[in-house]
Structures are given as structure tokens and as C-alpha cells.
Design a protein around this motif. Structure first.
Motif, PDB file in Angstrom:
ATOM      1  N   MET A   1      -7.391   6.891 -14.656  1.00  0.00           N
ATOM      2  CA  MET A   1      -6.413   6.530 -13.646  1.00  0.00           C
ATOM      3  C   MET A   1      -5.158   7.361 -13.842  1.00  0.00           C
ATOM      4  SD  MET A   1      -4.671   2.843 -12.922  1.00  0.00           S
ATOM      5  CE  MET A   1      -5.162   2.367 -11.288  1.00  0.00           C
ATOM      6  N   SER A  24      -0.513   3.386 -13.957  1.00  0.00           N
ATOM      7  CA  SER A  24      -0.488   2.671 -15.228  1.00  0.00           C
ATOM      8  C   SER A  24       0.694   3.071 -16.098  1.00  0.00           C
ATOM      9  CB  SER A  24      -1.791   2.938 -15.992  1.00  0.00           C
ATOM     10  OG  SER A  24      -1.936   4.320 -16.227  1.00  0.00           O
ATOM     11  N   ARG A 129      -6.182  -2.128  -5.114  1.00  0.00           N
ATOM     12  CA  ARG A 129      -5.931  -1.905  -6.545  1.00  0.00           C
ATOM     13  C   ARG A 129      -7.231  -1.631  -7.308  1.00  0.00           C
ATOM     14  NH1 ARG A 129      -0.649  -2.928  -7.663  1.00  0.00           N
ATOM     15  NH2 ARG A 129       0.485  -4.018  -6.025  1.00  0.00           N
ATOM     16  N   ALA A 130      -8.312  -2.289  -6.910  1.00  0.00           N
ATOM     17  CA  ALA A 130      -9.612  -2.026  -7.540  1.00  0.00           C
ATOM     18  C   ALA A 130     -10.081  -0.616  -7.216  1.00  0.00           C
ATOM     19  CB  ALA A 130     -10.632  -3.055  -7.079  1.00  0.00           C
ATOM     20  N   ARG A 133      -8.143   1.839  -9.364  1.00  0.00           N
ATOM     21  CA  ARG A 133      -8.666   1.900 -10.736  1.00  0.00           C
ATOM     22  C   ARG A 133      -9.962   2.699 -10.774  1.00  0.00           C
ATOM     23  NH1 ARG A 133      -6.818  -3.309 -10.753  1.00  0.00           N
ATOM     24  NH2 ARG A 133      -8.862  -4.175 -10.250  1.00  0.00           N
ATOM     25  N   LYS A 134     -10.781   2.568  -9.746  1.00  0.00           N
ATOM     26  CA  LYS A 134     -12.070   3.243  -9.713  1.00  0.00           C
ATOM     27  C   LYS A 134     -11.936   4.752  -9.497  1.00  0.00           C
ATOM     28  CE  LYS A 134     -16.472   3.119  -7.170  1.00  0.00           C
ATOM     29  NZ  LYS A 134     -17.204   2.462  -6.082  1.00  0.00           N
TER      30      LYS A 134
END
Length: 136
Positions: A1, A24, A129-130, A133-134
Motif C-alpha cells: 500500500m 498508511s 478502503r478495502a 488496501r488491495k
């Protein structure tokens, strides 16, 4: 990420309808305002590029220090999806935009959603958001 990433969806009328800090990196006090400023400053560039190409994914449209602004313009509503990031993962960014675009279309098809209004759905936020992250 990506360590720094800020994602925004801007309506055809230049009104932000969704914003999310998806990186992050450690949060600075003024980071959110700086990210918004950079993204909004790139809106004119995205607008100009959208009329010169038929591609929806515009890749990197602007830079600020080590941060890059990538953009994706929807064909049906000329809504701009913009991502401020510090990574060079073009394939991941393109996939992220395409999947968020699908989510956005599903939101538009919701009879309770008024097109052009803020997206406040927690389901939409969780999915974005998922995806970040992916792919980022």
C-alpha cells in the motif's frame, strides 16, 4: 500500500462528493488540508485532459514534490475520481479506479441516492478502503 494516499470523487459541478485518506503514513495535522489543496489544484488539468482524450484513466496528471495526482473520468456523468499517492503502481491504480467506478455506478443506481450529493454510505466507504488496501 502507498504510504500516502488520498482519494476524492468530484462531481461534474466541482463539488467533492466523497473523500478518504487511504494511506498508511503517520498523520500530520495539516496533511488532510494539504492533500485536498493539491487535488483541487489539479482539477483544471483533469478538466482540460478529459476533453483531449477518449480514455477514462488519465494516469498521472500532476505532481507536487514526491506526490502524484492520478485521475479517472467517468463517461456517463463526467465525475472525476482522483488519487493523490506516492507510489508508481500504474496497474494497481487503474484497477482501483475501475473497481471504485463500478461501486459508484451501483451507488447511482440506488433509488435513495440523489446524484451529485455527498456519498455517506458506510458500505461504500468500507469497500473503497478495502480496494485501496488491495491495489495501492
Amino acid at each position: 500500500m502507498a504510504t500516502t494516499a488520498c482519494f476524492i470523487i468530484v462531481s461534474r459541478n466541482d463539488i467533492p462528493i466523497y473523500e478518504a485518506e487511504v494511506g498508511s503514513a503517520a498523520k500530520r495535522e495539516d496533511a488532510a488540508q494539504l492533500h485536498q489543496f493539491i487535488l483541487h489544484a489539479a482539477l483544471d488539468i483533469v478538466q482540460d485532459l478529459a476533453w483531449t482524450t477518449s480514455a477514462m484513466y488519465l494516469k498521472a496528471v500532476d505532481r507536487f514534490n514526491d506526490l502524484v495526482v492520478s485521475a479517472y473520468v467517468t463517461a456517463e456523468t463526467h465525475t472525476r475520481l482522483m488519487l493523490l499517492h506516492d507510489s508508481r503502481n500504474d496497474d494497481g491504480i487503474k484497477s482501483f479506479f475501475q473497481e471504485v467506478h463500478e461501486l459508484y455506478i451501483k451507488t447511482l443506481l440506488n433509488p435513495t441516492y440523489l446524484p451529485g450529493s455527498r456519498i455517506t454510505s458506510s458500505h461504500f466507504d468500507t469497500k473503497v478502503r478495502a480496494l485501496a488496501r488491495k491495489y495501492l
